[in-house]
Design a protein around this motif. Structure first.
Motif, PDB file in Angstrom:
ATOM      1  N   GLU A 195      -8.390  -6.369   2.564  1.00 58.73           N
ATOM      2  CA  GLU A 195      -7.402  -7.555   2.554  1.00 58.73           C
ATOM      3  C   GLU A 195      -6.159  -7.104   0.853  1.00 58.73           C
ATOM      4  O   GLU A 195      -6.739  -6.963   0.201  1.00 58.73           O
ATOM      5  N   ASP A 196      -5.027  -7.730   1.441  1.00 62.34           N
ATOM      6  CA  ASP A 196      -4.252  -7.786   0.346  1.00 62.34           C
ATOM      7  C   ASP A 196      -3.423  -9.061  -0.035  1.00 62.34           C
ATOM      8  O   ASP A 196      -2.555  -9.320  -0.721  1.00 62.34           O
ATOM      9  N   THR A 240      -4.544  -8.065   5.806  1.00 63.19           N
ATOM     10  CA  THR A 240      -3.811  -6.858   5.174  1.00 63.19           C
ATOM     11  C   THR A 240      -2.099  -6.832   5.841  1.00 63.19           C
ATOM     12  O   THR A 240      -2.193  -6.545   6.949  1.00 63.19           O
ATOM     13  N   GLY A 269     -10.863  -6.037  -0.768  1.00 64.76           N
ATOM     14  CA  GLY A 269      -9.594  -5.542  -1.319  1.00 64.76           C
ATOM     15  C   GLY A 269      -9.401  -6.486  -2.739  1.00 64.76           C
ATOM     16  O   GLY A 269     -10.049  -6.550  -3.597  1.00 64.76           O
ATOM     17  N   SER A 278      -0.016  -3.228   3.081  1.00 65.51           N
ATOM     18  CA  SER A 278      -0.531  -2.214   2.084  1.00 65.51           C
ATOM     19  C   SER A 278      -1.174  -1.135   2.895  1.00 65.51           C
ATOM     20  O   SER A 278      -1.898  -1.624   4.183  1.00 65.51           O
TER      21      SER A 278
END
Ligand SMILES: NC(=O)c1ccc[n+]([C@@H]2O[C@H](COP(=O)([O-])OP(=O)(O)OC[C@H]3O[C@@H](n4cnc5c(N)ncnc54)[C@H](O)[C@@H]3O)[C@@H](O)[C@H]2O)c1
Length: 353
Positions: free
Chosen positions: A220-221, A212, A182, A215
């Motif tokens: 991953e965020d 995460t 991400g 999102s």
């Protein structure tokens, strides 16, 4: 110096800038455009008065193209990069070089075996602020590097993940298989590249946590990394695409003789040494930098490197090292432990790694 004859592969969002800046560099001309989305390829070809190619094979078979600039989803970097190299074309690849070190090995191998050049778009290195920071570190402003802290927080709305900002919408950014990860592999990779460039150090060991949290994505965020550099310095990185309201981009590099902070305001430097005409023992703010197109600089450097028979400023090896940091961060979280960052001993492939 003969201009590069650049074939654009992928005419989506970033390719618009890449193509314009390649022309503006003065060392390249657009020799063609291909995208599986024929509409965007035709639009770009028309706007930039370049030929449209209906297939990648037709472009790679053309003697009018000697270099390709590939700006496509990450899982396609390997097949297209290898195919271009096997067709004898120099490869300018968007970042990251690929999604895995095995894929990166295949691209580096294909370029080496076929005697073509390879560079990856870590062109923020050409920003005057970054060049200045590197020069100050090399002049000894910080002494021996002891610590690095990186903060990068932004807000990416749900449309970012579904491709709403692209002229060629697609949700590949949300897919682990297609994007490889991400926010780290997509955005923070630039900072990892230029911090390694500025300090001249590579990272040796990494421990990470990521998630995460809010999102519409598999990747991953938010991520937090603790790391140790090859000289023993200790670093940390916190990045996310879910910080609402306040963007934050800051790198702090400290050493036995000083501290440097890079952010939107420029460089703040404290040094106990008199470097670059700056009085020691004071905080100096360096705010004014010339306006340059970092992408055009990247193209210019690559053209010159081919002409001079040297490695480009951003080499395949640099991009491999960058990916080694990123994939180690993902690996660490999956294993729940600190991991060693792999080293590329030569460009002959995974067997020797
Ligand atoms: N350097 C930077 O600052 C920067 C910024 C954004 C994106 N990027 C990178 O650029 C690359 C593309 O990102 P984007 O935001 O432009 O994506 P995008 O989705 O806007 O565009 C991707 C394009 O690739 C095309 N494509 C898909 N499969 C293809 C194939 N097999 N052959 C040819 N074309 C194909 C799609 O049709 C689309 O037009 C990625 O590597 C991304 O990480 C770099």
């Amino acid at each position: 110096m003969e201009p590069l004859k650049i074939g654009i592969i992928g005419a989506g969002a970033i390719a618009q800038r890449n193509a314009r800046e390649a022309v503006a560099s003065g060392v390249a001309r657009l020799a063609g455009v291909f995208d599986v989305n024929h509409k965007v390829a035709r639009n770009m070809a028309k706007a930039l008065s370049a030929p449209f190619y209906p297939t990648v094979e037709s472009m790679l078979a053309s003697p009018d193209v000697d270099t390709v600039l590939i700006s496509v989803p990450h899982h396609l970097h390997r097949p297209l990069g290898v195919q271009a190299a096997q067709s004898g074309k120099h490869v300018m690849m968007e970042k990251p070089v690929a999604n895995s070190l095995e894929e990166a090995d295949a691209i580096l191998d294909a370029c080496k075996t076929n005697g073509v050049g390879l560079t990856v778009n870590y062109s923020f290195r050409f920003l005057p602020k970054i060049q200045k920071a590197k020069q100050l570190v090399e002049m000894g402003a910080l002494g021996d590097i002891t610590g690095i802290q990186i903060l990068q927080h932004q807000y990416k709305d749900p449309g970012y993940w579904t491709g709403a900002r692209s002229n060629s919408p697609d949700d590949w950014r949300a897919s682990r298989e297609k994007c490889g990860g991400g926010f780290l592999i997509m955005t923070t990779c630039h900072i990892i590249d230029y911090v390694h460039f500025i300090t001249g150090l590579r990272t040796e060991r990494i421990y990470s946590e990521y998630g995460t949290l809010c999102s519409p994505a598999e990747v991953e965020d938010i991520i937090s990394i603790a790391c140790k550099l090859e000289n023993g310095a200790v670093g940390s990185l916190c990045a996310s695409s879910i910080m609402r309201g306040v963007d934050q981009n800051e790198e702090r590099i400290s050493g036995t003789n000083g501290t440097m902070v890079l952010n939107e305001d420029g460089i703040s430097l404290f040094s106990t040494r008199p470097v670059d005409g700056l009085k020691p023992g004071k905080v100096h703010r360096i705010k004014k930098f010339p306006d340059v197109s970092w992408t055009a600089e990247w193209v210019r450097d690559f053209a010159t490197s081919l002409h001079e028979g040297r490695e480009p400023a951003v080499s395949g090896r640099d991009a491999w090292d960058n990916l080694a940091f990123i994939t180690s961060a993902y690996d660490s979280m999956e294993k729940g432990m600190a991991v060693q960052v792999p080293v590329l001993p030569s460009v002959t492939g995974a067997k020797e790694r």
